[in-house]
Design an enzyme around this catalytic site. Structure first.
Site, PDB file in Angstrom:
ATOM      1  N   ASN A   1       8.237  -5.599  -0.776  1.00 21.23           N
ATOM      2  CA  ASN A   1       8.115  -4.423   0.165  1.00 21.23           C
ATOM      3  C   ASN A   1       6.477  -4.291   0.655  1.00 21.23           C
ATOM      4  O   ASN A   1       5.737  -3.790  -0.167  1.00 21.23           O
ATOM      5  CB  ASN A   1       8.464  -3.234  -0.150  1.00 21.23           C
ATOM      6  CG  ASN A   1       8.326  -1.913   0.550  1.00 21.23           C
ATOM      7  OD1 ASN A   1       7.685  -1.960   1.524  1.00 21.23           O
ATOM      8  ND2 ASN A   1       8.866  -0.815   0.406  1.00 21.23           N
TER       9      ASN A   1
ATOM     10  N   TYR B   1      11.426   8.834   1.384  1.00 23.22           N
ATOM     11  CA  TYR B   1      11.720   7.824   0.492  1.00 23.22           C
ATOM     12  C   TYR B   1      12.335   8.226  -0.494  1.00 23.22           C
ATOM     13  O   TYR B   1      12.280   7.380  -1.682  1.00 23.22           O
ATOM     14  CB  TYR B   1       9.961   7.350   0.286  1.00 23.22           C
ATOM     15  CG  TYR B   1       9.217   6.911   1.516  1.00 23.22           C
ATOM     16  CD1 TYR B   1       9.555   5.814   2.017  1.00 23.22           C
ATOM     17  CD2 TYR B   1       8.117   7.530   1.951  1.00 23.22           C
ATOM     18  CE1 TYR B   1       9.006   5.406   3.219  1.00 23.22           C
ATOM     19  CE2 TYR B   1       7.498   7.242   2.763  1.00 23.22           C
ATOM     20  CZ  TYR B   1       7.761   5.973   3.821  1.00 23.22           C
ATOM     21  OH  TYR B   1       7.188   5.562   4.602  1.00 23.22           O
TER      22      TYR B   1
ATOM     23  N   HIS C   1      12.601  -2.441   2.687  1.00 21.78           N
ATOM     24  CA  HIS C   1      11.915  -1.097   3.025  1.00 21.78           C
ATOM     25  C   HIS C   1      12.978   0.044   2.640  1.00 21.78           C
ATOM     26  O   HIS C   1      14.104  -0.187   2.988  1.00 21.78           O
ATOM     27  CB  HIS C   1      11.731  -1.209   4.513  1.00 21.78           C
ATOM     28  CG  HIS C   1      10.922  -2.111   5.038  1.00 21.78           C
ATOM     29  ND1 HIS C   1       9.479  -1.930   4.997  1.00 21.78           N
ATOM     30  CD2 HIS C   1      11.086  -3.350   5.646  1.00 21.78           C
ATOM     31  CE1 HIS C   1       8.919  -2.857   5.453  1.00 21.78           C
ATOM     32  NE2 HIS C   1      10.051  -3.861   5.875  1.00 21.78           N
TER      33      HIS C   1
ATOM     34  N   GLU D   1      12.983  -9.322   2.051  1.00 18.32           N
ATOM     35  CA  GLU D   1      12.113  -8.198   2.264  1.00 18.32           C
ATOM     36  C   GLU D   1      12.670  -6.916   2.113  1.00 18.32           C
ATOM     37  O   GLU D   1      13.989  -6.760   2.433  1.00 18.32           O
ATOM     38  CB  GLU D   1      11.665  -8.201   3.748  1.00 18.32           C
ATOM     39  CG  GLU D   1      10.870  -7.058   4.388  1.00 18.32           C
ATOM     40  CD  GLU D   1      10.774  -7.503   6.040  1.00 18.32           C
ATOM     41  OE1 GLU D   1      11.258  -8.238   6.573  1.00 18.32           O
ATOM     42  OE2 GLU D   1       9.873  -6.360   6.508  1.00 18.32           O
TER      43      GLU D   1
ATOM     44  N   ARG E   1       5.288  12.671  -2.612  1.00 21.84           N
ATOM     45  CA  ARG E   1       5.518  13.289  -1.440  1.00 21.84           C
ATOM     46  C   ARG E   1       6.555  12.686  -0.556  1.00 21.84           C
ATOM     47  O   ARG E   1       7.106  11.476  -0.813  1.00 21.84           O
ATOM     48  CB  ARG E   1       4.109  13.266  -0.596  1.00 21.84           C
ATOM     49  CG  ARG E   1       2.966  14.298  -1.105  1.00 21.84           C
ATOM     50  CD  ARG E   1       2.059  14.296  -0.065  1.00 21.84           C
ATOM     51  NE  ARG E   1       2.317  14.093   1.483  1.00 21.84           N
ATOM     52  CZ  ARG E   1       1.672  13.051   2.230  1.00 21.84           C
ATOM     53  NH1 ARG E   1       0.790  12.495   1.706  1.00 21.84           N
ATOM     54  NH2 ARG E   1       2.092  13.115   3.499  1.00 21.84           N
TER      55      ARG E   1
ATOM     56  N   PRO F   1       0.887  -1.133  -0.294  1.00 24.30           N
ATOM     57  CA  PRO F   1       0.164   0.033   0.178  1.00 24.30           C
ATOM     58  C   PRO F   1       0.968   1.362  -0.107  1.00 24.30           C
ATOM     59  O   PRO F   1       1.547   1.590   0.743  1.00 24.30           O
ATOM     60  CB  PRO F   1      -0.764  -0.017   1.294  1.00 24.30           C
ATOM     61  CG  PRO F   1      -0.068  -1.382   2.155  1.00 24.30           C
ATOM     62  CD  PRO F   1       0.666  -2.203   1.289  1.00 24.30           C
ATOM     63  N   ASN F   2       0.353   2.224  -0.814  1.00 21.74           N
ATOM     64  CA  ASN F   2       1.046   3.496  -1.110  1.00 21.74           C
ATOM     65  C   ASN F   2       2.325   3.727  -1.691  1.00 21.74           C
ATOM     66  O   ASN F   2       2.500   4.844  -1.929  1.00 21.74           O
ATOM     67  CB  ASN F   2       0.951   4.291   0.461  1.00 21.74           C
ATOM     68  CG  ASN F   2      -0.194   4.405   1.198  1.00 21.74           C
ATOM     69  OD1 ASN F   2      -1.305   4.751   0.555  1.00 21.74           O
ATOM     70  ND2 ASN F   2      -0.544   3.906   2.300  1.00 21.74           N
TER      71      ASN F   2
ATOM     72  N   ALA G   1       3.049  -0.568   4.965  1.00 26.61           N
ATOM     73  CA  ALA G   1       2.613  -0.691   6.316  1.00 26.61           C
ATOM     74  C   ALA G   1       2.029  -2.002   6.719  1.00 26.61           C
ATOM     75  O   ALA G   1       1.841  -2.167   8.066  1.00 26.61           O
ATOM     76  CB  ALA G   1       1.670   0.191   6.677  1.00 26.61           C
TER      77      ALA G   1
ATOM     78  N   ARG H   1      12.778   5.034  12.926  1.00 31.68           N
ATOM     79  CA  ARG H   1      11.498   5.795  12.806  1.00 31.68           C
ATOM     80  C   ARG H   1      10.810   5.311  14.018  1.00 31.68           C
ATOM     81  O   ARG H   1      11.178   5.177  15.048  1.00 31.68           O
ATOM     82  CB  ARG H   1      10.876   5.383  11.538  1.00 31.68           C
ATOM     83  CG  ARG H   1      11.684   5.638  10.017  1.00 31.68           C
ATOM     84  CD  ARG H   1      11.067   5.612   9.010  1.00 31.68           C
ATOM     85  NE  ARG H   1       9.857   6.357   8.778  1.00 31.68           N
ATOM     86  CZ  ARG H   1       8.940   6.224   7.795  1.00 31.68           C
ATOM     87  NH1 ARG H   1       9.211   5.281   6.794  1.00 31.68           N
ATOM     88  NH2 ARG H   1       7.980   6.974   7.661  1.00 31.68           N
TER      89      ARG H   1
HETATM   90  O1  CA2 Z   1      10.335   2.267   4.053  1.00 31.13           O
HETATM   91  C1  CA2 Z   1       9.773   1.195   3.391  1.00 31.13           C
HETATM   92  O2  CA2 Z   1       9.601   1.056   2.473  1.00 31.13           O
HETATM   93  C2  CA2 Z   1       8.208   1.244   3.923  1.00 31.13           C
HETATM   94  O3  CA2 Z   1       7.488   0.064   3.901  1.00 31.13           O
HETATM   95  C3  CA2 Z   1       7.186   2.294   3.256  1.00 31.13           C
HETATM   96  C4  CA2 Z   1       5.801   2.376   3.789  1.00 31.13           C
HETATM   97  C5  CA2 Z   1       5.794   2.619   5.299  1.00 31.13           C
HETATM   98  O4  CA2 Z   1       4.351   2.371   5.682  1.00 31.13           O
HETATM   99  C6  CA2 Z   1       6.731   1.281   6.080  1.00 31.13           C
HETATM  100  O5  CA2 Z   1       6.533   1.589   7.363  1.00 31.13           O
HETATM  101  C7  CA2 Z   1       7.831   1.761   5.506  1.00 31.13           C
HETATM  102  C8  CA2 Z   1       4.945   3.356   3.089  1.00 31.13           C
HETATM  103  C9  CA2 Z   1       4.736   3.404   1.478  1.00 31.13           C
HETATM  104  C10 CA2 Z   1       5.049   4.665   1.224  1.00 31.13           C
HETATM  105  O6  CA2 Z   1       3.865   5.820   1.509  1.00 31.13           O
HETATM  106  C11 CA2 Z   1       4.339   7.308   0.954  1.00 31.13           C
HETATM  107  C12 CA2 Z   1       3.938   8.209   1.661  1.00 31.13           C
HETATM  108  C13 CA2 Z   1       4.076   9.247   1.335  1.00 31.13           C
HETATM  109  C14 CA2 Z   1       4.428   9.689  -0.006  1.00 31.13           C
HETATM  110  C15 CA2 Z   1       4.892   8.545  -0.821  1.00 31.13           C
HETATM  111  C16 CA2 Z   1       4.656   7.101  -0.176  1.00 31.13           C
END
Ligand code: CA2
Length: 146
Positions: free
Chosen positions: A74, A23, A100, A98, A18, A10-11, A77, A107
């Protein structure tokens, strides 16, 4: 030729839109292009998929058994919440790597534990999107006998 499934949760389709300080500026398309380039370099084949839905990811993981030789994931969340994804990954009996993008250990407390890690042969975190390239190299090496 080794076949590797690359899953993003997700996301991760919003990468590059953003939060570049966490990231980086790379997009999901950049991640997938890097995976394809790296796979070519190590003589492997990759299929890249992304979903925001836990059930869809689980279905793809179920289908991976017998079709792919390893999974790079990956889970976003869901890594911190989903025993169901962990169970699905374990059921495949495939090597799981895995990834990240950020260093989840530096974090918030709730990101410091990943259920996925229980099924993983290796975990890459904090390397930015390069972590996907390292993950594919690690998978290819494992599949070639370590
Ligand atoms: O660090 C990573 O790759 C994560 O898996 C990314 C996830 C986060 O929930 C994990 O804790 C760590 C978030 C995915 C992307 O979220 C975004 C948020 C804002 C802008 C772009 C992507």
């Amino acid at each position: 030729m080794a076949s590797i499934l690359v899953l993003n949760g997700p996301n991760l389709d919003k990468l590059g839109v953003r939060d570049p300080s966490i990231y980086g500026t790379g997009s999901l398309q950049d991640v997938e292009a890097l995976c394809e380039k790296t796979a070519k370099e190590v003589g492997a084949h990759v299929v890249c998929r992304q979903s925001n839905a836990e059930g869809t990811l689980i279905d793809w993981i179920h289908e991976a058994r017998g079709k792919y030789d390893a999974i790079v994931i990956n889970a976003g969340a869901f890594s911190h919440t989903s025993i169901a994804l962990l169970d699905a990954l374990t059921l495949t009996q495939l090597p799981i790597i895995e990834v990240h993008i950020s260093n989840i250990h530096a974090r918030e407390e709730f990101r410091r534990h990943s259920y996925i890690s229980h099924a993983a042969k290796a975990v890459l975190c904090g390397c930015g999107i390069d972590g996907y390239a390292y993950a594919i190299r690690t998978a290819a090496k494992l599949l070639n006998g370590g």
